[in-house]
Design an enzyme around this catalytic site. Structure first.
Site, PDB file in Angstrom:
ATOM      1  N   HIS A  99       0.650  -1.232  -0.108  1.00  0.00           N
ATOM      2  CA  HIS A  99       0.002  -0.030  -0.111  1.00  0.00           C
ATOM      3  C   HIS A  99       0.724   1.289  -0.062  1.00  0.00           C
ATOM      4  O   HIS A  99       0.337   2.241  -0.192  1.00  0.00           O
ATOM      5  CB  HIS A  99      -0.951   0.021   1.174  1.00  0.00           C
ATOM      6  N   ASP A 146      -2.411 -10.713  -2.926  1.00  0.00           N
ATOM      7  CA  ASP A 146      -2.919  -9.975  -1.841  1.00  0.00           C
ATOM      8  C   ASP A 146      -4.274  -9.855  -1.840  1.00  0.00           C
ATOM      9  O   ASP A 146      -4.603  -9.309  -2.867  1.00  0.00           O
ATOM     10  CB  ASP A 146      -2.217  -8.842  -1.174  1.00  0.00           C
ATOM     11  N   HIS A 185      -6.157  -7.393  -0.987  1.00  0.00           N
ATOM     12  CA  HIS A 185      -6.224  -5.975  -1.164  1.00  0.00           C
ATOM     13  C   HIS A 185      -5.324  -5.654  -2.523  1.00  0.00           C
ATOM     14  O   HIS A 185      -4.425  -6.010  -2.448  1.00  0.00           O
ATOM     15  CB  HIS A 185      -5.775  -5.123   0.127  1.00  0.00           C
ATOM     16  N   ASP A 231      -4.472 -13.089   2.787  1.00  0.00           N
ATOM     17  CA  ASP A 231      -5.560 -12.656   3.406  1.00  0.00           C
ATOM     18  C   ASP A 231      -6.720 -13.009   2.435  1.00  0.00           C
ATOM     19  O   ASP A 231      -7.974 -12.827   2.798  1.00  0.00           O
ATOM     20  CB  ASP A 231      -5.685 -11.220   3.879  1.00  0.00           C
TER      21      ASP A 231
HETATM   22  C1  6XA Z   1      -7.364  -1.207   6.841  1.00  0.00           C
HETATM   23  C2  6XA Z   1      -7.337  -2.429   5.873  1.00  0.00           C
HETATM   24  C3  6XA Z   1      -5.680  -2.535   5.631  1.00  0.00           C
HETATM   25  C4  6XA Z   1      -5.404  -3.568   4.797  1.00  0.00           C
HETATM   26  C5  6XA Z   1      -4.128  -4.241   5.074  1.00  0.00           C
HETATM   27  C6  6XA Z   1      -3.909  -5.373   3.950  1.00  0.00           C
HETATM   28  N1  6XA Z   1      -8.315  -1.289   7.946  1.00  0.00           N
HETATM   29  N2  6XA Z   1      -3.417  -4.863   2.982  1.00  0.00           N
HETATM   30  O1  6XA Z   1      -3.818  -6.509   4.352  1.00  0.00           O
HETATM   31  O2  6XA Z   1      -2.944  -5.865   2.080  1.00  0.00           O
HETATM   32 ZN    ZN Z   2      -4.009  -7.380   2.440  1.00  0.00          ZN
END
Ligand code: 6XA
Ligand code: ZN
Length: 343
Positions: free
Chosen positions: A160, A196, A198, A285
């Site tokens: 991110h 991932d 996200h 995840d």
């Molecule tokens: C914020 C969620 C952050 C996502 C983190 C993550 N509430 N990114 O696993 O790949």
């Molecule tokens: Zn993630």
């Protein structure tokens, strides 16, 4: 497969994060890396070694010097202001505010260089952030040196983090640093495959105008899921980078057959790009029991995922990203690596 790991990851420990209206224990916690390491040892994946220490110049090839120095000094400044606990940003530059002027005030700077409030900086975070970047750079160096695959057991994660912003539990973009290192060591083209749950908004933004790094993301639809403001299918890259960014968003509830089809499509794009090496942003995840995610992959699907990535027949750096079903994180992450190794 060699694993690169630093015990310094434990020096970053978020005191907690906002979940709707409650302040809850952080999902991204040190235990995650320890359990993955334990599983690496349990299955006998291969040697585990520490990282080399890279100069700050390796970081500023990808990141703004202002972000790097903020990460290094924010907590010291926070304490000097008489504040206790970790440094959290709470105000951000929306459209119409100044993007050309770095605020002098610490709260202003924390907001200027971030995009969420879930990524706090403690007194010892920098050591962990730097170690995580060193782990990724070391792994990339080993692949440049001829290793077929290396596991960068990074923590904190990175995908991110953009050139000038942290957020989403990420401070520096470990996968981007690894890709840049492969290029600097002589690769002409590198593909980043982000599996991932996200969208890796930071990775996409870093390479959006470049054609030497293909970025392929398979992730939850940003219309439903964090980071909400990037990761849609109509983001092909810009300028010289047009055609070198691929987003494959999938809806909540996605199971293996649809996920697998997206990976097959992503792999086709990587193959057509003919990279010299691949960096895999390895988040697990997507697992059905993940507490903050909504895909439904099971243990064995991670093994199959590794096997499909191996079919690329490219040297690979696996860079650890997310995954919060902590009891099962070791099995899921290492299944990808053994699936890759065994095929
Ligand atoms: C914020 C969620 C952050 C996502 C983190 C993550 N509430 N990114 O696993 O790949
Ligand atoms: Zn993630």
């Amino acid at each position: 497969m060699i694993t690169v790991f630093s015990a310094d990851h434990a020096l970053h420990q978020s005191p907690g994060e906002l979940l709707y209206s409650e302040f809850v224990p952080a999902f991204e916690k040190p235990e995650r890396a320890e359990l993955i390491l334990a599983r690496v040892r349990e299955v006998g994946l291969g040697e585990v070694r520490g990282p080399e220490s890279f100069p700050l110049e390796a970081l500023t090839k990808i990141h703004a010097p202002g972000l790097v120095s903020l990460l290094m000094t924010a907590h010291e400044e926070w304490s000097a202001m008489g504040r206790t606990g970790a440094a959290y940003p709470y105000t951000w530059a929306a459209r119409g505010m100044r993007a050309d002027r770095v605020p002098k005030n610490l709260d202003g700077r924390l907001g200027f260089y971030s995009f969420d409030c879930g990524t706090p900086i403690t007194a010892t975070s920098w050591q962990a952030i730097k170690a995580s970047a060193d782990v990724a750079l070391t792994a990339a160096g080993l692949v440049s040196g001829g290793a077929k695959s290396v596991f960068a057991l990074c923590r904190p994660p990175g995908h991110h983090a953009g050139a000038d912003h942290f957020g989403g539990y990420c401070f520096l973009n470990n996968a981007a640093l690894a890709a840049q290192k492969l290029l600097d060591d002589g690769a002409a083209r590198v593909a980043i495959l982000d599996v991932d749950y996200h969208h890796g908004n930071g990775t996409q933004a870093i390479f959006y105008r470049r054609n030497d790094v293909l970025v392929v993301n398979i992730h939850a639809d940003p219309d439903q899921e964090y980071p909400y403001m990037l990761g849609f299918a109509d983001e092909p890259g810009q300028g010289a980078g047009e055609g070198f960014n691929v987003n494959l968003p999938l809806p909540w509830g996605t199971e293996w057959p649809a996920w697998r089809a997206a990976l097959a499509a992503g792999i086709q794009r990587v193959t057509a790009f003919a990279p010299d090496a691949v960096v895999v942003s390895l988040g697990v995840d997507t697992f059905k029991n993940d507490p903050i995610s909504h895909f439904l992959l099971e243990h064995e699907h991670f093994t199959l995922m590794g096997g499909m990535i191996a079919e690329l027949m490219k040297p690979a750096v696996f860079v650890m990203e997310g995954g919060y079903a902590v009891a099962e994180i070791g099995v899921n992450a290492v299944n990808v690596l053994t699936g890759f190794n065994d095929s």
